[in-house]
Design a protein around this motif. Sequence first.
Motif, PDB file in Angstrom:
ATOM      1  N   MET A 149       0.823  -1.217   0.000  1.00 56.74           N
ATOM      2  CA  MET A 149       0.000   0.000   0.000  1.00 56.74           C
ATOM      3  C   MET A 149       0.859   1.270   0.000  1.00 56.74           C
ATOM      4  N   VAL A 150       1.942   1.244  -0.770  1.00 53.87           N
ATOM      5  CA  VAL A 150       2.880   2.370  -0.786  1.00 53.87           C
ATOM      6  C   VAL A 150       2.857   3.106  -2.127  1.00 53.87           C
ATOM      7  N   LEU A 151       2.828   2.351  -3.222  1.00 52.49           N
ATOM      8  CA  LEU A 151       3.038   3.008  -4.524  1.00 52.49           C
ATOM      9  C   LEU A 151       1.908   3.977  -4.879  1.00 52.49           C
ATOM     10  N   HIS A 152       0.688   3.689  -4.478  1.00 52.62           N
ATOM     11  CA  HIS A 152      -0.428   4.599  -4.825  1.00 52.62           C
ATOM     12  C   HIS A 152      -0.298   5.934  -4.106  1.00 52.62           C
ATOM     13  N   GLU A 153       0.495   5.928  -3.029  1.00 53.30           N
ATOM     14  CA  GLU A 153       0.601   7.131  -2.193  1.00 53.30           C
ATOM     15  C   GLU A 153       1.745   8.051  -2.650  1.00 53.30           C
ATOM     16  N   MET A 154       2.599   7.516  -3.541  1.00 56.25           N
ATOM     17  CA  MET A 154       3.749   8.311  -4.006  1.00 56.25           C
ATOM     18  C   MET A 154       3.372   9.243  -5.141  1.00 56.25           C
ATOM     19  N   GLU A 155       4.213  10.253  -5.345  1.00 55.88           N
ATOM     20  CA  GLU A 155       4.119  11.080  -6.548  1.00 55.88           C
ATOM     21  C   GLU A 155       4.341  10.168  -7.756  1.00 55.88           C
ATOM     22  N   ALA A 156       3.671  10.471  -8.863  1.00 56.44           N
ATOM     23  CA  ALA A 156       3.786   9.619 -10.050  1.00 56.44           C
ATOM     24  C   ALA A 156       5.249   9.393 -10.448  1.00 56.44           C
ATOM     25  N   GLY A 157       6.048  10.455 -10.381  1.00 52.13           N
ATOM     26  CA  GLY A 157       7.439  10.366 -10.836  1.00 52.13           C
ATOM     27  C   GLY A 157       8.351   9.575  -9.899  1.00 52.13           C
ATOM     28  N   GLN A 158       7.882   9.237  -8.723  1.00 52.02           N
ATOM     29  CA  GLN A 158       8.712   8.482  -7.772  1.00 52.02           C
ATOM     30  C   GLN A 158       8.580   6.974  -7.968  1.00 52.02           C
ATOM     31  N   ARG A 159       7.465   6.556  -8.579  1.00 51.66           N
ATOM     32  CA  ARG A 159       7.131   5.122  -8.534  1.00 51.66           C
ATOM     33  C   ARG A 159       8.164   4.249  -9.249  1.00 51.66           C
ATOM     34  N   LEU A 160       8.505   4.610 -10.492  1.00 45.28           N
ATOM     35  CA  LEU A 160       9.458   3.755 -11.219  1.00 45.28           C
ATOM     36  C   LEU A 160      10.849   3.773 -10.582  1.00 45.28           C
ATOM     37  N   PRO A 161      11.381   4.951 -10.174  1.00 49.09           N
ATOM     38  CA  PRO A 161      12.682   4.930  -9.502  1.00 49.09           C
ATOM     39  C   PRO A 161      12.683   4.053  -8.240  1.00 49.09           C
ATOM     40  N   VAL A 162      11.594   4.073  -7.503  1.00 50.56           N
ATOM     41  CA  VAL A 162      11.534   3.236  -6.293  1.00 50.56           C
ATOM     42  C   VAL A 162      11.490   1.754  -6.674  1.00 50.56           C
ATOM     43  N   LEU A 163      10.701   1.420  -7.682  1.00 43.57           N
ATOM     44  CA  LEU A 163      10.649   0.016  -8.116  1.00 43.57           C
ATOM     45  C   LEU A 163      12.009  -0.449  -8.640  1.00 43.57           C
ATOM     46  N   ARG A 164      12.711   0.453  -9.339  1.00 48.19           N
ATOM     47  CA  ARG A 164      14.046   0.076  -9.854  1.00 48.19           C
ATOM     48  C   ARG A 164      15.010  -0.178  -8.694  1.00 48.19           C
ATOM     49  N   GLU A 165      14.871   0.631  -7.647  1.00 46.85           N
ATOM     50  CA  GLU A 165      15.720   0.456  -6.469  1.00 46.85           C
ATOM     51  C   GLU A 165      15.390  -0.882  -5.791  1.00 46.85           C
TER      52      GLU A 165
END
Length: 210
Positions: free
Chosen positions: A111-127
């Motif tokens: 329940m984290v990705l929906h709460e992030m800014e759109a531009g943060q999601r892919l960098p976080v997933l890549r990490e």
Amino acid sequence: MTQTRQENFYDGWLYHLLVDPALRRARKLVRRQVKPESSLIDIGCGTGELVFSLSDSCRELVGVEASHGMWAYAHQRVGDLGLRNVRFIFASAEELADLPSASFDYATACMVLHEMEAGQRLPVLREMQRLAGTLILVDYRVPPPVNFAATTCRLIERLAGGHHYRNYLSFIKSGGLLHLLGRLNLSINREVRFFNSCLQLVQANNESGP
Ligand SMILES: C[S@@+](CC[C@H](N)C(=O)[O-])C[C@H]1O[C@@H](n2cnc3c(N)ncnc32)[C@H](O)[C@@H]1O
């Protein structure tokens, strides 16, 4: 770019009281995917409830949390429980360069990705992909079903505040977890729908991984 995150009024004990019980099923489903004696990093760990629920089974558990209120609550609980295989890092999930690549078996985000800014999601997933061979993600299923549970979820997201609600809407509009995972080199192994099909657990592996 480093993004500082605003604290929410409900971070910490109030979240633990109101939201943690509602996510019990999600944690049970995650637990079923995780092999005993493994290592796991939980991104956006909140009060640490998922991490604590795995502490009897995993060898090493790390929670990462960007809200100080959440992190302090989780950190205090580790001390109270005296757990040696658990630690919590106060950081944003895009800033984990200190952790070596492939240092965990699993990376989770519940329940984290929906709460992030759109531009943060892919960098976080890549990490997450850099840190672990297997990703386990839980979030809203897109498109949302037409039922009472989905209407309730939308209302809860709206009550969480304007900024939070805009991020939720952008997550839904952009296609949710499956769309995000489709943009990475990941193969999806499992999808489980629950909470009247409002929520979805997805397990995905690095295609080049083990
Ligand atoms: C809805 S809560 C879910 C908490 C927990 N995963 C759970 O299942 O109860 C989302 C959490 O993600 C955290 N978060 C959002 N963006 C983050 C980021 N970039 N890095 C680390 N934590 C983040 C928030 O502070 C919040 O505690």
